[in-house]
Enzyme design. Sequence first.
Site, PDB file in Angstrom:
ATOM      1  N   GLY A   1      -3.557   7.314  -5.645  1.00  0.00           N
ATOM      2  CA  GLY A   1      -4.369   8.533  -5.762  1.00  0.00           C
ATOM      3  C   GLY A   1      -3.657   9.581  -6.607  1.00  0.00           C
ATOM      4  N   ILE A   2      -2.365   9.724  -6.394  1.00  0.00           N
ATOM      5  CA  ILE A   2      -1.596  10.743  -7.127  1.00  0.00           C
ATOM      6  C   ILE A   2      -1.428  10.330  -8.590  1.00  0.00           C
ATOM      7  CG2 ILE A   2       0.630  11.962  -7.268  1.00  0.00           C
ATOM      8  CD1 ILE A   2      -1.011  12.768  -4.847  1.00  0.00           C
TER       9      ILE A   2
ATOM     10  N   GLU B   1      -9.440  24.937   3.563  1.00  0.00           N
ATOM     11  CA  GLU B   1      -8.400  24.073   2.977  1.00  0.00           C
ATOM     12  C   GLU B   1      -8.987  23.062   1.998  1.00  0.00           C
ATOM     13  OE1 GLU B   1      -9.602  23.870   6.004  1.00  0.00           O
ATOM     14  OE2 GLU B   1      -9.501  21.850   6.865  1.00  0.00           O
TER      15      GLU B   1
ATOM     16  N   GLY C   1     -10.025  25.514  15.656  1.00  0.00           N
ATOM     17  CA  GLY C   1      -9.078  26.623  15.824  1.00  0.00           C
ATOM     18  C   GLY C   1      -9.805  27.948  15.990  1.00  0.00           C
ATOM     19  N   MET C   2     -10.899  28.130  15.264  1.00  0.00           N
ATOM     20  CA  MET C   2     -11.707  29.346  15.406  1.00  0.00           C
ATOM     21  C   MET C   2     -12.399  29.338  16.770  1.00  0.00           C
ATOM     22  SD  MET C   2     -15.292  29.910  15.182  1.00  0.00           S
ATOM     23  CE  MET C   2     -16.466  31.081  14.559  1.00  0.00           C
TER      24      MET C   2
ATOM     25  N   CYS D   1     -11.983  25.920  12.089  1.00  0.00           N
ATOM     26  CA  CYS D   1     -12.991  25.103  12.782  1.00  0.00           C
ATOM     27  C   CYS D   1     -12.726  25.100  14.296  1.00  0.00           C
ATOM     28  CB  CYS D   1     -13.077  23.716  12.172  1.00  0.00           C
ATOM     29  SG  CYS D   1     -14.706  22.998  12.433  1.00  0.00           S
TER      30      CYS D   1
ATOM     31  N   SER E   1       0.859  -1.192   0.000  1.00  0.00           N
ATOM     32  CA  SER E   1       0.000   0.000   0.000  1.00  0.00           C
ATOM     33  C   SER E   1       0.895   1.242   0.000  1.00  0.00           C
ATOM     34  CB  SER E   1      -0.917  -0.017   1.224  1.00  0.00           C
ATOM     35  OG  SER E   1      -0.137  -0.097   2.389  1.00  0.00           O
TER      36      SER E   1
ATOM     37  N   LYS F   1      10.450  -9.191  -9.515  1.00  0.00           N
ATOM     38  CA  LYS F   1       9.641 -10.345  -9.092  1.00  0.00           C
ATOM     39  C   LYS F   1       8.336  -9.936  -8.381  1.00  0.00           C
ATOM     40  CE  LYS F   1      11.281 -14.160  -9.482  1.00  0.00           C
ATOM     41  NZ  LYS F   1      11.397 -14.771 -10.817  1.00  0.00           N
TER      42      LYS F   1
ATOM     43  N   LYS G   1      14.403  -5.038  -8.589  1.00  0.00           N
ATOM     44  CA  LYS G   1      13.843  -6.387  -8.648  1.00  0.00           C
ATOM     45  C   LYS G   1      12.423  -6.359  -9.219  1.00  0.00           C
ATOM     46  CE  LYS G   1      17.156  -8.886  -7.166  1.00  0.00           C
ATOM     47  NZ  LYS G   1      17.735  -9.811  -8.169  1.00  0.00           N
TER      48      LYS G   1
ATOM     49  N   HIS H   1     -14.030  24.955   6.539  1.00  0.00           N
ATOM     50  CA  HIS H   1     -12.724  24.398   6.156  1.00  0.00           C
ATOM     51  C   HIS H   1     -12.287  24.930   4.788  1.00  0.00           C
ATOM     52  CE1 HIS H   1     -12.385  21.373   9.395  1.00  0.00           C
ATOM     53  NE2 HIS H   1     -13.702  21.500   9.391  1.00  0.00           N
TER      54      HIS H   1
ATOM     55  N   ARG I   1     -20.136  20.177  14.910  1.00  0.00           N
ATOM     56  CA  ARG I   1     -21.400  20.121  15.652  1.00  0.00           C
ATOM     57  C   ARG I   1     -21.570  21.350  16.537  1.00  0.00           C
ATOM     58  NH1 ARG I   1     -22.983  14.734  14.981  1.00  0.00           N
ATOM     59  NH2 ARG I   1     -21.230  13.283  14.861  1.00  0.00           N
TER      60      ARG I   1
END
Length: 548
Positions: free
Chosen positions: A18-19, A509, A383-384, A381, A13, A189, A187, A507, A462
């Site tokens: 994704g990239i 970001e 942080g605020m 969030c 993994s 294999k 390698k 958010h 929430r």
Amino acid sequence: MAKYIFVTGGVTSSLGKGIISASLAKLLQASGFSVTIQKFDPYINVDPGTLNPYEHGECYVTEDGAETDLDLGHYERFLNISTSQANNVTTGRIYQTVINKEREGAYLGKTVQVVPHITDEIKRQMKLLGAEGFDIVITEIGGTVGDIESLPFIEAVRQLQWELPDEDCLVVHLTLVPYLSAAKELKTKPTQHSVKLMSENGVNPDIIVCRTEHPLSIDIRRKIAQFCNVKTEAVIEAADASTIYEVPVNMMREGLDRICLQKLGIPVSGEPNLGAWTHFLNKLRNPHHHVRVGLIGKYIELQDAYKSILESFVHAGAVNECCVEVVKIHSEFITIDTVEEKLAGLDALLVAPGFGNRGVEGKITAVQYAREHRLPFFGICLGMQMAVIEFARNVLEIADAHSTEMDPDTPHPVISLMEEQKHVTGKGGTMRLGAYDCMLAAGSLARSVYGTDAVQERHRHRWEFNNAYLSTMETAGLMASGRNPATGLVEIVELPGHPFFIGVQFHPELKSTVESPHPLFVQFIRAALEHNQKKSLPKGVHAKPQMI
Ligand code: GLN
């Protein structure tokens, strides 16, 4: 008719499916095709919203309020498009749909089985976005080939390959070609085994993308091609890159997009237009400035917990031609006694989102430091919420002000549970999620940063600013500069007079992309740069710490 590209992973993994998927999508988009990407995750959770960051990194939220895998963040950042619930499907969601149908009587008389009922539902979901008019749908299959839980997805791909015309479907397999330093050799294999495992399940990859720390020689490429039933040009080198944003360019150099188009029977005409992308890359590679931004959170040891924030810094840094050095600071270790030393030398401070009690006092102390020392501050969030509590405690002098999330019995709940949350008992998908309107106050920093008076931003929370304290806070100098027009909820607070002090309940970001860096991040980095440049002024010109 849409064409389908499936991306599977083998050997291990964390190879960056994704990239690779997002990079391929970018190249196809830059060649003029409408492309979307979806991720199928083999775990039983209905979505990753209930997983903690130790399990699954950041939870990414889409416009329509789906709690999804963080790879969707990469898809949006690379493609500059919005994804939705349809772009992330888990085994849990597939089973939930099939079981609900069974209860409704949809399969009356039949035994409900993995094949065909689960695989039919997987195929239906795989084709959903294809029906929406995209030219190409890329489907990333989570997990690694050989995992028990991935089998129904691989089986669905096998069936689709038979159902769709040959030229409408292809499989890209991402593997690892490890380097053995003792033998001084790459390698092949593990790749051979991984492809063999897939063919045992009836799926033969058309293209093999090899993650490698060393260049693949032509001999290695030929060997992989020979053992894995692909053409030599379908063996693609994915060398380690210094930034994920280089990967589309590297994949173009390797011809990944061309070989995909050829296999899909689409005539290849010219190169993808990566003008804006390479412009961004050039700025990223050649910064003129350097700032140090503190990221205050409780998951700082995890690489993926604050993924979107870190990527937003990259986008905003490039705009400002500035290298953003992110200094990760554990909020649990910030106290009145350590704050000065922990935050020394920073040009700005971002207090991260989060849940629960751990580390909140450190966050509050960090906000106080930023406010009093006129250090650019950005709270997201939680942080605020910490900024509001700090203001209540230290400016309004309400010593026991708190959020009812951390202290349900606080006599001064300046942050309180939203009305609509009070009767919610279930945890999955029940927060205030997705895009909501926010009106920006005239004369506010928020309004000038966005350059407009109305925005939509994504939420996942929430608790909220308790409006019972609004007028007291505003009188004392905290401005509620963003509010939801329908509910009056405070979405942004700021401190007029401070160089940059903004807390947002949403958010931002999640909406920053390479081509549309988020204005709040861009301006925050600009403020950090100004702070940095002021530091080099002669002594005395620099303002002393002050209370506002
Ligand atoms: N725990 C807070 C809430 O639920 C903040 C959530 C967050 O930071 N995403 O309101």
